[in-house]
Design an enzyme around this catalytic site. Structure first.
Site, PDB file in Angstrom:
ATOM      1  N   HIS A  27       0.843  -1.203   0.000  1.00  0.00           N
ATOM      2  CA  HIS A  27       0.000   0.000   0.000  1.00  0.00           C
ATOM      3  C   HIS A  27       0.881   1.257   0.000  1.00  0.00           C
ATOM      4  CE1 HIS A  27      -3.055  -2.672   2.280  1.00  0.00           C
ATOM      5  NE2 HIS A  27      -3.563  -2.458   1.089  1.00  0.00           N
ATOM      6  N   LYS A  41     -18.961  -5.241   8.621  1.00  0.00           N
ATOM      7  CA  LYS A  41     -17.845  -6.156   8.313  1.00  0.00           C
ATOM      8  C   LYS A  41     -16.877  -6.195   9.491  1.00  0.00           C
ATOM      9  CE  LYS A  41     -14.237  -6.897   4.919  1.00  0.00           C
ATOM     10  NZ  LYS A  41     -13.460  -6.223   3.874  1.00  0.00           N
ATOM     11  N   ARG A  45      -2.175  -6.324  -8.051  1.00  0.00           N
ATOM     12  CA  ARG A  45      -1.043  -7.254  -7.907  1.00  0.00           C
ATOM     13  C   ARG A  45      -1.118  -8.279  -9.032  1.00  0.00           C
ATOM     14  NH1 ARG A  45      -2.652  -8.652  -2.039  1.00  0.00           N
ATOM     15  NH2 ARG A  45      -4.534  -8.485  -3.248  1.00  0.00           N
ATOM     16  N   SER A  67      -2.922  -7.908   3.138  1.00  0.00           N
ATOM     17  CA  SER A  67      -3.228  -7.769   4.560  1.00  0.00           C
ATOM     18  C   SER A  67      -3.635  -9.117   5.150  1.00  0.00           C
ATOM     19  CB  SER A  67      -4.365  -6.761   4.754  1.00  0.00           C
ATOM     20  OG  SER A  67      -4.009  -5.523   4.224  1.00  0.00           O
TER      21      SER A  67
END
Ligand code: PNS
Length: 162
Positions: A18, A42, A91, A129
């Protein structure tokens, strides 16, 4: 007129991947607003407050950046912040479908805001992450994949340091 981009995400937690996108984004934009999605439905690992603190610490020497949170539609938030673009990192090919779908929906919702993708540096191609949390949970060394503050906070959270 200042060219402002929103870099949205969960950042749970922020990774070196990031940070790399923010630093490279700053070569294209005058200012980058890193915006954490605040989604009460969430479950996250770090609270919004913790994620903000880690982003702030990690980006304190990275030029014209601001850390903020948003709720609701990203394009509405972008409009509110007078941003011209949404910045996202890609990615592997596996990211593409999700990103493409999201960019097309955002474009449908507001044609004035452009989504700009930056390919991740090869170094961070497998850094996410979720994989970081998975490795850290069992004591794996993730120190070269995250900023020092994240390495420390994650170890604290899993009880490896007090
Ligand atoms: O880091 P993430 O979890 O991949 O980030 C996803 C994020 C926050 C960019 C995305 O879920 C989002 O923008 N959510 C806000 C609601 C919205 O506007 N969705 C896109 C159009 S449906």
């Amino acid at each position: 007129m200042q060219k402002v981009a929103i870099y949205p995400g969960s950042f749970d937690p922020v990774t070196n991947g990031h940070i790399d996108i923010v630093k490279r984004g700053l070569k294209l934009f005058d200012k980058i607003i890193v915006a954490i999605l605040h989604n009460p439905s969430k479950k996250s690992f770090f609270s919004v407050k913790e994620r903000m603190e880690m982003l702030r610490e990690s980006l304190k020497e990275s030029g014209n950046t601001e850390i903020d949170t948003f709720q609701g539609l990203l394009v509405d938030y972008a409009l509110l912040r007078k941003a011209h673009a949404i910045l996202r990192g890609i990615r592997a090919l596996s990211d593409f479908e999700y990103e493409f779908e999201m960019a097309l929906m955002n474009r449908r919702l507001n044609r004035e805001i452009q989504t700009v993708f930056l390919m991740t540096d090869l170094k961070w191609i497998f850094t996410s992450s979720s994989i970081i949390k998975e490795a850290a949970r069992f004591g794996g060394d993730i120190s070269d994949m995250v900023p020092p503050v994240v390495n420390r906070r994650i170890k604290e959270k899993f009880g490896f340091i007090t």
